[in-house]
Scaffold this motif. Structure first.
Motif, PDB file in Angstrom:
ATOM      1  N   UNK A 178       0.837  -1.203   0.000  1.00  0.00           N
ATOM      2  CA  UNK A 178       0.000   0.000   0.000  1.00  0.00           C
ATOM      3  C   UNK A 178       0.871   1.252   0.000  1.00  0.00           C
ATOM      4  N   UNK A 179       1.096   1.780  -1.182  1.00  0.00           N
ATOM      5  CA  UNK A 179       1.978   2.932  -1.393  1.00  0.00           C
ATOM      6  C   UNK A 179       1.150   4.211  -1.536  1.00  0.00           C
ATOM      7  N   UNK A 180       1.652   5.316  -0.997  1.00  0.00           N
ATOM      8  CA  UNK A 180       0.962   6.600  -1.176  1.00  0.00           C
ATOM      9  C   UNK A 180       1.358   7.219  -2.512  1.00  0.00           C
ATOM     10  N   UNK A 181       0.499   8.068  -3.016  1.00  0.00           N
ATOM     11  CA  UNK A 181       0.780   8.722  -4.297  1.00  0.00           C
ATOM     12  C   UNK A 181       1.992   9.646  -4.176  1.00  0.00           C
ATOM     13  N   UNK A 204       5.604   5.036 -19.360  1.00  0.00           N
ATOM     14  CA  UNK A 204       4.324   4.411 -19.044  1.00  0.00           C
ATOM     15  C   UNK A 204       3.937   4.577 -17.585  1.00  0.00           C
ATOM     16  N   UNK A 205       4.955   4.699 -16.698  1.00  0.00           N
ATOM     17  CA  UNK A 205       4.660   4.896 -15.275  1.00  0.00           C
ATOM     18  C   UNK A 205       3.871   6.183 -15.050  1.00  0.00           C
ATOM     19  N   UNK A 206       4.207   7.210 -15.815  1.00  0.00           N
ATOM     20  CA  UNK A 206       3.508   8.497 -15.666  1.00  0.00           C
ATOM     21  C   UNK A 206       2.078   8.409 -16.187  1.00  0.00           C
ATOM     22  N   UNK A 212      -4.478   6.727 -11.077  1.00  0.00           N
ATOM     23  CA  UNK A 212      -4.299   6.300  -9.683  1.00  0.00           C
ATOM     24  C   UNK A 212      -5.623   5.950  -9.011  1.00  0.00           C
ATOM     25  N   UNK A 213      -6.605   6.846  -9.098  1.00  0.00           N
ATOM     26  CA  UNK A 213      -7.879   6.640  -8.398  1.00  0.00           C
ATOM     27  C   UNK A 213      -8.616   5.405  -8.912  1.00  0.00           C
ATOM     28  N   UNK A 214      -8.514   5.177 -10.211  1.00  0.00           N
ATOM     29  CA  UNK A 214      -9.182   4.004 -10.778  1.00  0.00           C
ATOM     30  C   UNK A 214      -8.513   2.723 -10.291  1.00  0.00           C
ATOM     31  N   UNK A 215      -7.189   2.734 -10.220  1.00  0.00           N
ATOM     32  CA  UNK A 215      -6.475   1.576  -9.691  1.00  0.00           C
ATOM     33  C   UNK A 215      -6.837   1.324  -8.229  1.00  0.00           C
ATOM     34  N   UNK A 216      -6.926   2.386  -7.448  1.00  0.00           N
ATOM     35  CA  UNK A 216      -7.281   2.236  -6.034  1.00  0.00           C
ATOM     36  C   UNK A 216      -8.672   1.623  -5.876  1.00  0.00           C
TER      37      UNK A 216
END
Length: 284
Positions: A178-181, A204-206, A212-216
């Motif tokens: 669980x990593x923070x943004x 691609x990482x960017x 981010x929100x969709x992945x969460x």
């Protein structure tokens, strides 16, 4: 340390879980614990009844690779098998979505680590549903066919898969780093600022960071849908790497201790002749 607090045993909200926990002397404690993990794997191998499947998931830069290196550093190299699942090959796409994971499972006595796992099939493909078309699934013709029901059905099939493994002697343990943004931003900048780390950076990482929100959301859904007693999820705060590695190793050792592995004893007809065999060797 209360290890139960990391386990997903009820419906959870990811926002309620810390991304950072700093434990005193985590690095030193991990070094000591590694030796115990090594001994446990040796005994498990000798007994030959169980295997262990460790599933690691997390956002880019969450520290999966370095965690594997540090946690399993002292385990016999032949006792640990690591598989990192990338974009499916042409052959893999000709099979069902679990096939490539099934053939990579650890044999009895061994620890298998999936670095990214079968859960990519309800994570990355849910964020990028167009990827599913490469599987050429009957009755999937347009994006609208890939609704929540499609992914929840896949999660049920994953639950069945893991239940089958557990019934046949595979201990399934799953860890979400669980990593923070903000910490991901720092780690990406580090890859750009340190020349010898540049090779780790991908444009691609960017692009994925913007989602981010969709992945969460997808992570939260799969954690709630697939954490079962025979294959539990643990949410590991990942912003501090040393502490994350130690927490995961502690949970792993605690879970393995439940099985009380025992090496087999020598057959009686051999055991009673031990002194004879010693004498034979000493007199050579």
């Amino acid at each position: 340390m209360n290890l139960e607090k990391y386990k997903v045993s009820t419906s959870i909200k990811l926002k309620n879980f810390d991304t950072k926990e700093v434990l005193e002397e985590a690095k030193k404690k991990l070094k000591k614990l590694r030796k115990k993990l090594s001994e446990t794997q040796d005994t498990m191998y000798a007994e030959g009844k169980y295997s262990v499947l460790i599933c690691l998931q997390g956002m880019d830069t969450s520290g999966k690779d370095s965690l594997i290196r540090e946690v399993f550093k002292d385990v016999n190299a032949r006792g640990v098998e690591v598989h990192s699942f990338k974009v499916p090959t042409e052959l893999e796409l000709k099979h069902d979505f679990l096939w490539r994971h099934y053939i990579a499972l650890p044999a009895k006595g061994k620890i298998g680590v999936f670095n990214r796992t079968h859960y990519e099939n309800v994570l990355v493909t849910r964020v990028h549903p167009e990827y599913v078309f490469g599987e050429n699934i009957p009755n999937i013709k347009e994006i609208e066919d890939l609704d929540d029901a499609f992914y929840h059905d896949r999660m049920e099939r994953i639950n069945d898969f893991e239940s089958h493994l557990a019934k046949n002697g595979t201990i399934v343990l799953k860890f979400f780093l669980n990593l923070s943004k903000d910490e991901q931003k720092n780690r990406l900048l580090r890859r750009l600022n340190i020349p010898e780390k540049n090779w780790k950076f991908s444009v691609g990482d960017l692009k994925e960071r913007k989602l981010w929100d969709k992945y969460q959301f997808c992570y939260e859904d799969l954690l709630n849908s697939t954490s079962k007693e025979n294959a539990p999820w643990f949410i590991i705060p990942a912003d501090d790497k040393d502490s994350a590695r130690y927490i995961l190793a502690e949970i792993l050792q605690k879970e393995l201790d439940k099985y009380d592995f025992k090496a087999p004893e020598l057959p009686e007809k051999v055991a009673v002749r031990i002194d004879e065999f010693k004498e034979q060797l000493n007199n050579e």
